[in-house]
Design a protein around this motif. Structure first.
Motif, PDB file in Angstrom:
ATOM      1  N   LYS A   1     -60.581 -56.922   2.835  1.00  0.00           N
ATOM      2  CA  LYS A   1     -61.795 -56.161   2.578  1.00  0.00           C
ATOM      3  C   LYS A   1     -62.438 -55.702   3.887  1.00  0.00           C
ATOM      4  N   GLU A   2     -62.382 -56.560   4.926  1.00  0.00           N
ATOM      5  CA  GLU A   2     -62.958 -56.197   6.204  1.00  0.00           C
ATOM      6  C   GLU A   2     -62.012 -55.310   7.010  1.00  0.00           C
ATOM      7  N   THR A   3     -60.683 -55.462   6.793  1.00  0.00           N
ATOM      8  CA  THR A   3     -59.692 -54.739   7.592  1.00  0.00           C
ATOM      9  C   THR A   3     -59.575 -53.291   7.163  1.00  0.00           C
TER      10      THR A   3
ATOM     11  N   HIS B   1     -60.551 -49.808   6.232  1.00  0.00           N
ATOM     12  CA  HIS B   1     -61.796 -49.079   6.415  1.00  0.00           C
ATOM     13  C   HIS B   1     -61.523 -47.647   6.843  1.00  0.00           C
ATOM     14  N   LEU B   2     -62.552 -46.809   6.684  1.00  0.00           N
ATOM     15  CA  LEU B   2     -62.506 -45.438   7.165  1.00  0.00           C
ATOM     16  C   LEU B   2     -62.659 -45.466   8.678  1.00  0.00           C
TER      17      LEU B   2
ATOM     18  N   ASP C   1     -52.321 -47.136  10.195  1.00  0.00           N
ATOM     19  CA  ASP C   1     -53.320 -46.267   9.601  1.00  0.00           C
ATOM     20  C   ASP C   1     -52.605 -45.187   8.792  1.00  0.00           C
TER      21      ASP C   1
ATOM     22  N   PHE D   1     -57.674 -43.695   7.604  1.00  0.00           N
ATOM     23  CA  PHE D   1     -58.017 -45.033   7.143  1.00  0.00           C
ATOM     24  C   PHE D   1     -57.125 -46.058   7.816  1.00  0.00           C
TER      25      PHE D   1
ATOM     26  N   TRP E   1     -61.048 -49.426  -3.341  1.00  0.00           N
ATOM     27  CA  TRP E   1     -60.956 -48.509  -2.208  1.00  0.00           C
ATOM     28  C   TRP E   1     -60.289 -47.206  -2.628  1.00  0.00           C
TER      29      TRP E   1
END
Length: 619
Positions: free
Chosen positions: A45-47, A49-50, A91, A112, A142
């Motif tokens: 969840k923390e890894t 990301h945009l 990414d 991302f 997500w």
């Protein structure tokens, strides 16, 4: 030796609805901020990301290569030997999402960060198994956010199953609707696959339509005082013209998000011809059950249907389910019969079996042909994809046993096929076991056409109550030629059913017109005369309106508000209070009425338009 990292990208729309992420660019970086694979995978969840512009700029020198996903979401990336012991950040640049909507609403590149992997460990797994491929599934929260927020791509994934067996229903058309205050929007349709799965893709433009579209679009929520952005979704489903799911806006799921996951079920059975299941008579039409009880569709002790105290009339469909064959593979037959001898439905006993002599298929005019099932191809075919199976007099034997297998074989032969071709089809149970004409049973005489408006109906001419008992039997045919059968538990008797096929007796007149001529203007007091009679009267009222509609009202003493009332007769119903109640104009007086007669699908009113009497009032 070349070191090729094989991988794939997928996105969760629902837990069991995953789509490949094709035609996107995958980027490989040396680790940023020294994150370890263990930390990244344990904190997804923390890894995930945009990646903002500032981060992209800071990581520019860490980029070591790129790859593109193919149509299956797979990619391959050759890793230089100097990075074999390294960890890599992965990414991807999201330029599109299924089913390829327009480019994102924003101008910037959507990048991302996914996670960090150990190159050495992943390549080792590929050496151990040639089929191994590193796979990453983006969590539905997500992925749905990316699809909807950046691409305006909304999706519904679901399954359509049989409510009783939980078996999937294939080849059905499922339509999603958005409940709106003005006009409901059609979000789209899809056909279920062999697993009953369907998917409908749409955009916000599909549920923001108004009568001014495409110039002005807005979501017109039925609860317009509390505007929400998502659609209120309900579903329809049909297979070969048979309704499987028929939700209304009252069933709508309120303000759904970018991804909606649903499980729909239908009471209609879609079965393989070889399947076996319990056979039973369960209802009359779609409104009534065939049992005594306290639930709304049940019969009461006296024989009235449902809590509305309906009586049966015209042609009724005796509904339920019947397998083609028993578990032993023998054909199944069933029959319905009627007795004039009845008992209350709450009586533990049944009427004598010897009284059930009026057998459907044998008793004159009692049987009514109709669709009892449909055959639908297991694999779609443009020719003979659907065949309707009609009941016929030839499907009954000399004792009134109905053989649905015979009806199906006849339908196949009439279509130019053979009975062996049944294996190519599934069976849609229409729920109708047989149709029965109640008018062949009822004998009560109509009220003779000799009584004038306002004249009472003598007791000798009133219509009596007619009750019947209905019996259902089912048997396994072991050897018909040798008269070998096995009666199956599952037959039942409904002790008392009230039927009626008599019309309402209605007469209406204006007293003052009868005293002169029907063409003369009248003034002063205006008085209605009417006779309204039926043993199962549901409603009746007098309504008066002027040609200008300045007068438009019910006449109080002409309104029936008690369902136990069977007649309304009056010869002095005052329509006005002279001298100032009615103005100079033409008036229409109408007598409305309805009964509690019902065929299980539709109710009967008075068999036509209301009675009407015109008069001209001159002050």
């Amino acid at each position: 030796m070349r070191n090729i990292l094989k991988g794939s990208l997928r996105g969760h729309v629902c837990e069991d609805c995953i789509e490949v992420i094709s035609d996107v660019e995958v980027l490989f970086y040396l680790p940023y901020r020294n994150e370890t694979p263990a930390n990244s995978t344990s904190n997804i969840k923390e890894t995930f990301h945009l990646v903002l512009k500032e981060e992209v700029k800071q990581r520019e020198k860490l980029l070591i290569g790129k790859a593109m996903t193919d149509k299956n979401g797979n990619f391959e990336f050759e890793i230089n030997e100097q990075y074999l012991r390294a960890d890599l950040d992965i990414d991807f640049i999201c330029g599109t999402v299924p089913p390829k909507p327009p480019k994102p609403k924003r101008d910037e590149i959507l990048q991302f960060h996914i996670t960090t992997i150990s190159v050495y460990e992943e390549l080792a797994k590929q050496v151990q198994s040639q089929n191994y491929r590193w796979e990453y599934n983006i969590a539905y929260k997500w992925w749905c956010y990316i699809r909807g927020h950046f691409f305006d791509a909304w999706v519904i994934c679901g399954h359509l199953m049989n409510c009783r067996t939980n078996e999937p229903i294939a080849n059905a058309k499922v339509t999603a609707m958005d409940a709106d205050f003005l006009t409901d929007d059609n979000l789209g349709s899809a056909t279920t696959d062999s697993y009953g799965h369907f998917r409908i893709d749409y955009s916000s433009a599909d549920f923001k339509k108004t009568f001014l579209s495409p110039w002005i679009n807005i979501e017109t929520d039925p609860s317009f005082l509390s505007f929400q952005s998502g659609p209120d979704v309900y579903f329809k489903a049909e297979l070969s013209g048979t309704k499987l799911v028929d939700e209304t806006k009252a069933d709508a799921r309120k303000n759904v998000g970018y991804c909606l996951c649903v499980n729909l079920c239908s009471e209609i059975s879609v079965t393989d011809p070889g399947e076996t299941f319990p056979s039973a008579w369960t209802g009359i039409g779609s409104k009534f059950s065939s049992s005594y009880g306290t639930s709304a569709p049940d019969f009461d002790a006296e024989g009235y249907a449902s809590s509305d105290k309906n009586v049966l009339f015209s042609t009724i469909k005796l509904t339920g389910q019947a397998a083609l064959r028993s578990a032993a593979g023998n054909p199944i037959e069933y029959r319905f019969s009627v007795s004039d001898v009845t008992l209350p439905n709450d009586d533990a006993n049944n009427p004598p079996l010897a009284g059930f002599t009026k057998i459907v298929g044998l008793y004159p005019n009692l049987f009514v042909p109709g669709v009892v099932s449909k055959l639908i191809r297991k694999v779609y075919s443009p020719i003979l994809n659907q065949i309707s199976v009609y009941s016929d007099q030839s499907d009954f034997d000399a004792e009134g046993w109905f053989d649905v297998n015979h009806a199906i074989e006849r339908a196949l032969v009439n279509a130019g096929l053979t009975p062996a071709d049944l294996a190519l089809y599934n069976i849609i149970e229409e729920d109708t076991l047989i149709a029965m004409n109640t008018a062949a049973l009822t004998t009560a005489a109509d009220v003779p056409n000799i009584f004038s408006a306002g004249q009472p109906i003598p007791p000798t001419n009133e219509i009596g109550v007619e009750k019947f008992a209905i019996r259902f039997e089912i048997r396994e045919v072991i050897n018909k030629a040798a008269n070998q059968f096995n009666n199956i538990n599952g037959g039942k008797i409904l002790n008392s059913v009230i039927m009626n096929n008599n019309p309402i007796y209605r007469r209406l007149a204006i007293k003052e017109l009868e005293e002169t001529t029907l063409c003369d203007p009248i003034s002063g007091l205006v008085t209605a005369k009417y006779t309204l009679y039926h043993p199962y009267l549901a409603s009746g009222k007098l309504h008066l309106n002027s040609n200008s509609l300045t007068i438009n009202r019910d006449i109080a003493d002409g309104v029936i508000d008690n369902t136990t009332l069977v007649k309304r007769i009056k010869d002095d119903s005052v329509l006005n209070t002279p001298p100032d109640n009615l103005t100079r104009c033409t008036y229409s007086l109408k007598l409305y009425s309805s009964t509690r007669k019902h065929n299980g699908e539709d109710g009967d009113s008075d068999g036509g338009s209301p009675l009407e009497q015109l008069f001209f009032y001159d002050v």
